[in-house]
Design an enzyme around this catalytic site. Structure first.
Site, PDB file in Angstrom:
ATOM      1  N   ALA A  70       0.801  -1.229   0.000  1.00  0.00           N
ATOM      2  CA  ALA A  70       0.000   0.000   0.000  1.00  0.00           C
ATOM      3  C   ALA A  70       0.832   1.277   0.000  1.00  0.00           C
ATOM      4  CB  ALA A  70      -0.937   0.007   1.208  1.00  0.00           C
ATOM      5  N   ALA A  71       2.143   1.169   0.275  1.00  0.00           N
ATOM      6  CA  ALA A  71       2.975   2.374   0.352  1.00  0.00           C
ATOM      7  C   ALA A  71       3.608   2.740  -0.984  1.00  0.00           C
ATOM      8  CB  ALA A  71       4.063   2.193   1.413  1.00  0.00           C
ATOM      9  N   GLY A  72       3.511   1.853  -1.964  1.00  0.00           N
ATOM     10  CA  GLY A  72       4.105   2.108  -3.276  1.00  0.00           C
ATOM     11  C   GLY A  72       3.255   3.041  -4.118  1.00  0.00           C
ATOM     12  N   ILE A  75       1.487   2.509  -6.944  1.00  0.00           N
ATOM     13  CA  ILE A  75       0.154   1.966  -7.235  1.00  0.00           C
ATOM     14  C   ILE A  75      -0.653   1.875  -5.947  1.00  0.00           C
ATOM     15  CG2 ILE A  75      -1.141  -0.059  -8.028  1.00  0.00           C
ATOM     16  CD1 ILE A  75       1.307  -0.688  -9.850  1.00  0.00           C
ATOM     17  N   ASP A  89       2.393  -2.926   4.190  1.00  0.00           N
ATOM     18  CA  ASP A  89       3.615  -2.769   3.402  1.00  0.00           C
ATOM     19  C   ASP A  89       4.821  -3.033   4.297  1.00  0.00           C
ATOM     20  OD1 ASP A  89       5.724  -1.677   1.536  1.00  0.00           O
ATOM     21  OD2 ASP A  89       3.941  -0.985   0.464  1.00  0.00           O
ATOM     22  N   ARG A 138       8.308  -7.053 -18.588  1.00  0.00           N
ATOM     23  CA  ARG A 138       7.637  -7.627 -17.423  1.00  0.00           C
ATOM     24  C   ARG A 138       8.295  -8.930 -16.986  1.00  0.00           C
ATOM     25  NH1 ARG A 138       3.098  -4.940 -19.709  1.00  0.00           N
ATOM     26  NH2 ARG A 138       1.875  -3.790 -18.183  1.00  0.00           N
ATOM     27  N   THR A 146       0.585  -7.377  -9.189  1.00  0.00           N
ATOM     28  CA  THR A 146       2.040  -7.506  -9.298  1.00  0.00           C
ATOM     29  C   THR A 146       2.435  -8.191 -10.602  1.00  0.00           C
ATOM     30  OG1 THR A 146       2.098  -7.751  -6.894  1.00  0.00           O
ATOM     31  CG2 THR A 146       4.101  -8.349  -8.110  1.00  0.00           C
ATOM     32  N   ARG A 157      -7.043   1.692 -20.771  1.00  0.00           N
ATOM     33  CA  ARG A 157      -6.192   2.291 -21.802  1.00  0.00           C
ATOM     34  C   ARG A 157      -6.862   2.194 -23.165  1.00  0.00           C
ATOM     35  NH1 ARG A 157      -0.588  -0.438 -19.565  1.00  0.00           N
ATOM     36  NH2 ARG A 157       0.253   1.425 -18.537  1.00  0.00           N
ATOM     37  N   HIS A 216      -1.513 -10.235 -19.840  1.00  0.00           N
ATOM     38  CA  HIS A 216      -1.319  -8.853 -19.368  1.00  0.00           C
ATOM     39  C   HIS A 216       0.111  -8.379 -19.601  1.00  0.00           C
ATOM     40  CE1 HIS A 216      -2.030  -5.206 -17.162  1.00  0.00           C
ATOM     41  NE2 HIS A 216      -1.188  -5.515 -16.193  1.00  0.00           N
TER      42      HIS A 216
END
Length: 310
Positions: A8-10, A12, A34, A87, A118, A153, A177
């Protein structure tokens, strides 16, 4: 309703958490986890936004507490993509992170709906599934790869190209993806038509849109804001399904007798997660060739995830 965000701290994670704080139903709980020490501060920051969603932050040693009784778990944790990386380069770094978090979910909330952000999603979703299988708690209806970013997108790019109201644009996107495994079905977009040249230009733009952002940020990050918006949109679909609404959305899910072991399809969502995997319909000749050409890559990505857990 309790929603846990792991990572949650990143970039995204923070964008996603903000949108959930302002978008989840009144009375919901938002649990932020996180390993980064800033996460309690992110929770405090969000708690100052006046909505009826309770927020709590949990550090590295509190995964089980963060996950306890969660209805939905969203996982944006891991290393973001940098210029020159694809990726697949992320797999070695992020596979272990995903495995550890999935083990936490098995221990604390094995019945939760799990949305995986992720990258590489083609391979990380099979890792989560294999962790659940090893624990004997696997339910294919409850594990999702979030491919909504490809959908939003596509909607944005089609609206821009055709000069139409983006709110009216719906673009089915199937497959995987990353790169060529992302297959927008432009032949099925209602109300607009495309020349062969437009399809040939728009398809790779959608497939490579992540690289467009990585390069534009010049080493300063990847697609965090749009991914946060995409994940929040998919989370709200899961919430509506849990509340008994009839919702159809797109996700990368386990399929039986399909094109590959995992494949992004339209799915009907409900109280058990995936209530029904829907057909993606008729493909154009261009789309059929694109699908057939990418299946080997997708299957290799899936095998990499399964083999990691072997």
């Amino acid at each position: 309703m309790k929603v846990a965000v792991l990572g949650a701290a990143g970039g995204i994670g923070q964008a996603l958490s903000l949108l959930l704080k302002t978008g989840l139903p009144a009375g919901s709980e938002l649990s932020l986890y996180d390993v980064a020490p800033v996460v309690p501060g992110v929770a405090v920051d969000l708690s100052h936004i006046p909505t009826a969603v309770k927020v709590a932050g949990f550090g590295a040693d509190a995964l089980n507490e963060a996950l306890k009784d969660a209805d939905i778990v969203l996982i944006p944790a891991g290393m973001p993509r940098k210029p020159g990386m694809d990726r697949a380069d992320l797999f070695n770094v992020n596979a272990g992170i995903i495995k550890t978090l999935a083990e936490g979910i098995v221990a604390s909330c094995p019945k939760a709906l799990v949305g995986i952000i992720t990258n590489p999603v083609n391979g990380t979703v099979p890792i989560v599934a294999e962790v659940f299988k090893k624990a004997g708690t696997y339910d294919a209806k409850r594990v999702f790869g979030i491919t909504t970013l490809d959908v939003i997108r596509s909607e944005a790019f089609v609206a821009e190209l055709k000069g139409v109201d983006v709110a009216t644009v719906k673009v089915p996107v199937i497959g995987g993806h990353s790169g060529t495994t992302i297959l927008p079905l432009l032949s099925q977009v209602e109300g607009v038509s495309f020349t062969d040249e437009e399809v040939a230009a728009l398809t790779p733009r959608i497939q490579n849109a992540g690289t467009e952002v990585v390069n534009a940020k010049a080493g300063g990050g990847s697609a965090t804001l749009s991914m946060g918006a995409a994940a929040a949109r998919f989370c709200m679909s899961l919430v509506k399904g849990l509340q008994g609404e009839d919702v159809v959305d797109y996700a990368y899910v386990a399929v039986e007798n399909g094109d590959a072991e995992y494949f992004a399809h339209p799915v009907r969502l409900g109280k058990n997660g995936v209530e029904e995997i829907l057909s993606y319909g008729e493909l154009s000749a261009f789309e059929t060739k694109a699908k057939n050409d990418m299946l080997e890559t997708l299957k290799k990505d899936i095998k990499e995830g399964v083999d990691f857990m072997a």
